[in-house]
Design an enzyme around this catalytic site. Structure first.
Site, PDB file in Angstrom:
ATOM      1  NE  ARG A 181      -4.030  -1.931   0.355  1.00 28.19           N
ATOM      2  CZ  ARG A 181      -3.953  -3.235   0.057  1.00 28.19           C
ATOM      3  NH1 ARG A 181      -2.857  -3.724  -0.519  1.00 28.19           N
ATOM      4  NH2 ARG A 181      -4.960  -4.033   0.294  1.00 28.19           N
ATOM      5  CB  SER A 256      -8.313  -1.831   4.766  1.00 26.87           C
ATOM      6  OG  SER A 256      -8.753  -3.068   4.304  1.00 26.87           O
ATOM      7  CD  GLU A 352      -5.248   0.498   2.798  1.00 27.16           C
ATOM      8  OE1 GLU A 352      -5.184  -0.613   3.327  1.00 27.16           O
ATOM      9  OE2 GLU A 352      -6.003   0.758   1.844  1.00 27.16           O
TER      10      GLU A 352
HETATM   11  N1  EPU Z   1     -10.652 -10.326  10.971  1.00 32.76           N
HETATM   12  C1  EPU Z   1     -11.299 -10.413  12.179  1.00 32.76           C
HETATM   13  N2  EPU Z   1     -12.334  -9.553  12.430  1.00 32.76           N
HETATM   14  C2  EPU Z   1     -12.760  -8.670  11.537  1.00 32.76           C
HETATM   15  C3  EPU Z   1     -12.106  -8.582  10.298  1.00 32.76           C
HETATM   16  C4  EPU Z   1     -11.053  -9.430  10.029  1.00 32.76           C
HETATM   17  O1  EPU Z   1     -10.963 -11.205  13.034  1.00 32.76           O
HETATM   18  O2  EPU Z   1     -13.712  -7.931  11.862  1.00 32.76           O
HETATM   19  C5  EPU Z   1      -9.524 -11.238  10.715  1.00 32.76           C
HETATM   20  C6  EPU Z   1      -9.948 -12.615  10.237  1.00 32.76           C
HETATM   21  O3  EPU Z   1      -9.088 -13.532  10.830  1.00 32.76           O
HETATM   22  C7  EPU Z   1      -9.652 -12.593   8.762  1.00 32.76           C
HETATM   23  C8  EPU Z   1      -8.435 -11.671   8.734  1.00 32.76           C
HETATM   24  O4  EPU Z   1      -8.681 -10.704   9.753  1.00 32.76           O
HETATM   25  O5  EPU Z   1      -9.406 -13.843   8.267  1.00 32.76           O
HETATM   26  C9  EPU Z   1      -8.191 -10.966   7.431  1.00 32.76           C
HETATM   27  O6  EPU Z   1      -9.392 -10.311   7.015  1.00 32.76           O
HETATM   28  P1  EPU Z   1      -9.708 -10.106   5.462  1.00 32.76           P
HETATM   29  O7  EPU Z   1      -9.535 -11.400   4.724  1.00 32.76           O
HETATM   30  O8  EPU Z   1     -10.993  -9.389   5.333  1.00 32.76           O
HETATM   31  O9  EPU Z   1      -8.544  -9.214   4.951  1.00 32.76           O
HETATM   32  P2  EPU Z   1      -7.897  -7.902   5.558  1.00 32.76           P
HETATM   33  O10 EPU Z   1      -6.508  -8.257   5.967  1.00 32.76           O
HETATM   34  O11 EPU Z   1      -8.764  -7.265   6.573  1.00 32.76           O
HETATM   35  C10 EPU Z   1      -6.823  -7.175   3.298  1.00 32.76           C
HETATM   36  C11 EPU Z   1      -6.721  -5.879   2.560  1.00 32.76           C
HETATM   37  C12 EPU Z   1      -7.997  -5.623   1.788  1.00 32.76           C
HETATM   38  C13 EPU Z   1      -8.205  -6.776   0.808  1.00 32.76           C
HETATM   39  C14 EPU Z   1      -8.291  -8.078   1.605  1.00 32.76           C
HETATM   40  C15 EPU Z   1      -8.382  -9.303   0.699  1.00 32.76           C
HETATM   41  C16 EPU Z   1      -5.257  -4.473   3.902  1.00 32.76           C
HETATM   42  C17 EPU Z   1      -5.149  -3.349   4.870  1.00 32.76           C
HETATM   43  N3  EPU Z   1      -6.486  -4.812   3.517  1.00 32.76           N
HETATM   44  O12 EPU Z   1      -7.848  -6.992   4.248  1.00 32.76           O
HETATM   45  O13 EPU Z   1      -7.840  -4.431   1.048  1.00 32.76           O
HETATM   46  O14 EPU Z   1      -9.387  -6.597   0.055  1.00 32.76           O
HETATM   47  O15 EPU Z   1      -7.091  -8.240   2.397  1.00 32.76           O
HETATM   48  O16 EPU Z   1      -7.165  -9.527   0.094  1.00 32.76           O
HETATM   49  O17 EPU Z   1      -4.236  -5.022   3.489  1.00 32.76           O
HETATM   50  C18 EPU Z   1      -8.120  -2.095   1.283  1.00 32.76           C
HETATM   51  O18 EPU Z   1      -6.892  -2.016   1.280  1.00 32.76           O
HETATM   52  O19 EPU Z   1      -8.863  -1.081   1.379  1.00 32.76           O
HETATM   53  C19 EPU Z   1      -8.732  -3.401   1.234  1.00 32.76           C
HETATM   54  C20 EPU Z   1     -10.061  -3.582   1.337  1.00 32.76           C
END
Ligand code: EPU
Length: 356
Positions: A181, A256, A352
């Site tokens: 990012r 995010s 972010e």
């Molecule tokens: N989780 C929780 N509680 C929540 C949300 C998430 O426990 O309320 C935990 C879960 O264990 C889940 C893990 O966090 O498995 C990861 O969550 P998720 O798969 O939704 O991915 P993320 O790490 O929150 C990242 C990117 C997203 C992207 C997704 C899918 C960042 C900051 N965010 O989110 O990108 O769509 O992976 O690849 O790296 C963005 O940057 O705006 C964005 C949406």
């Protein structure tokens, strides 16, 4: 004033509320729409023609999806609306045409529409990045990423106008200093007006489905035995995002809100001793990436509100505007979250979106 009067694509005291996905109220004294390379030059001339020069420039705006606007009125905002999408043939650009398609888009193109266009034209490779809000020109600034793919993995090069000199520059991907990012452009806000981006898309395509959630969605859609097509991967990503992430037209948000923090392996070990279920992903440099959403949920903030803003009930990492929020409200909530996560886990959360 004379210059302003002569600039037809200029709006005075423009309301930016609908131009940022968080729906935060803000006004720009001058909103200059940039719809071509020529208008990019004019924008530079407009800024250079004033005594304060570039200091007048408050913001280069794309889709407004990664932005927290403050409460102060802004001076000059450039809204990038340069259209265009085309495949470049070898005559246009030196490339290894045997193994990749080279596709170019204007910075103002809607990102998701561009991704779907590439797929329907038969140019695969961007499908994992479907349904991300924003514009083509903003994609490299933020190095958008999802489901195991980042824009940087597919960007060939881009053209940008240096607003400090009025000269155009071509950046090869290696010169963009892409990170998680992150890019060179994020560190020099207001300097580079990106006009177009070129993508190198693989002719011998392999799906990227190592994210369990995506593989599961494809399996649920009956794509488990045969290799999915790029459009099927795109459809699965759209379905996942629609299910998990709030629609900014209904509930203002900027995706995010924090980056997933990367910490030292020994700190991760200490945290795991107390929180064995904590998700953690080893990085190539030996450090560990944590899930900011998980940390926020553990701190009790998921679904909670602070004034008109809050953490989304389905995904704690998405901060949302429940109506009538200002930039100050968002900042206050972000600060509370950062403080609580720091106290509870000793982990620093880095926002972010860009604060203006
Ligand atoms: N989780 C929780 N509680 C929540 C949300 C998430 O426990 O309320 C935990 C879960 O264990 C889940 C893990 O966090 O498995 C990861 O969550 P998720 O798969 O939704 O991915 P993320 O790490 O929150 C990242 C990117 C997203 C992207 C997704 C899918 C960042 C900051 N965010 O989110 O990108 O769509 O992976 O690849 O790296 C963005 O940057 O705006 C964005 C949406």
């Amino acid at each position: 004033m004379a210059l302003i009067d002569k600039t037809p694509n200029m709006e005075i005291n423009a309301d930016l509320t609908t131009m940022n996905t968080f729906g935060l109220p803000a006004k720009a004294k001058h909103l200059l729409r940039v719809r071509s390379v020529e208008e990019a030059r004019q924008a530079h001339a407009f800024l250079a023609g004033h005594p304060e020069g570039l200091a007048r420039l408050s913001l280069i705006l794309g889709g407004g999806s990664n932005l927290i606007l403050g409460d102060k009125p802004l001076d000059t905002v450039l809204k990038i609306e340069i259209p265009g999408r085309r495949r470049l043939e070898r005559a246009d650009y030196e490339s290894d045409a045997k193994s990749s398609f080279l596709v170019e888009a204007g910075a103002g193109e809607n990102w998701h529409d561009f991704v779907r266009w590439t797929l329907t034209q038969g140019y695969p490779g961007l499908e994992n990045l479907s349904f991300i809000p924003g514009t083509v020109g903003a994609a490299p600034v933020q190095n958008i990423g999802a489901y195991g793919l980042e824009a940087a993995d597919r960007i060939d090069s881009l053209d940008a106008l240096d607003l400090t000199t009025g000269e155009f520059q071509r950046f090869e991907a290696a010169a963009c200093r892409f990170g998680y990012r992150d890019s060179l452009f994020k560190h020099q806000p207001g300097r580079w007006l990106i006009t177009s981006v070129r993508f190198r898309l693989p002719q011998h395509w392999q799906p990227i489905t190592r994210y369990t959630e995506l593989a599961q969605e494809l399996a649920d859609r009956g794509c488990s035995d045969a290799t999915p097509t790029p459009l099927q991967v795109s459809d699965a990503v759209i379905a996942l995002r629609q299910r998990k992430l709030p629609d900014p037209t209904e509930l203002g948000n900027a995706g995010s809100f924090f980056k997933n923090p990367v910490i030292e392996a020994n700190q991760c070990g200490t945290l795991l001793a107390n929180h064995p279920a904590m998700p953690h992903h080893p990085q190539p440099d030996g450090r560990e990436k944590l899930s900011a959403g998980w940390l926020i949920e553990q701190s009790g903030w998921k679904g909670r509100r602070l004034g008109p803003v809050g953490c989304h009930a389905q995904h704690a990492l998405i901060l949302v505007n429940h109506g009538g929020a200002t930039g100050k409200d968002v900042q206050r909530l972000a600060k509370n979250l950062q403080d609580d996560i720091w106290k509870q886990f000793g982990v620093a959360l880095e926002p972010e979106p860009v604060y203006i």
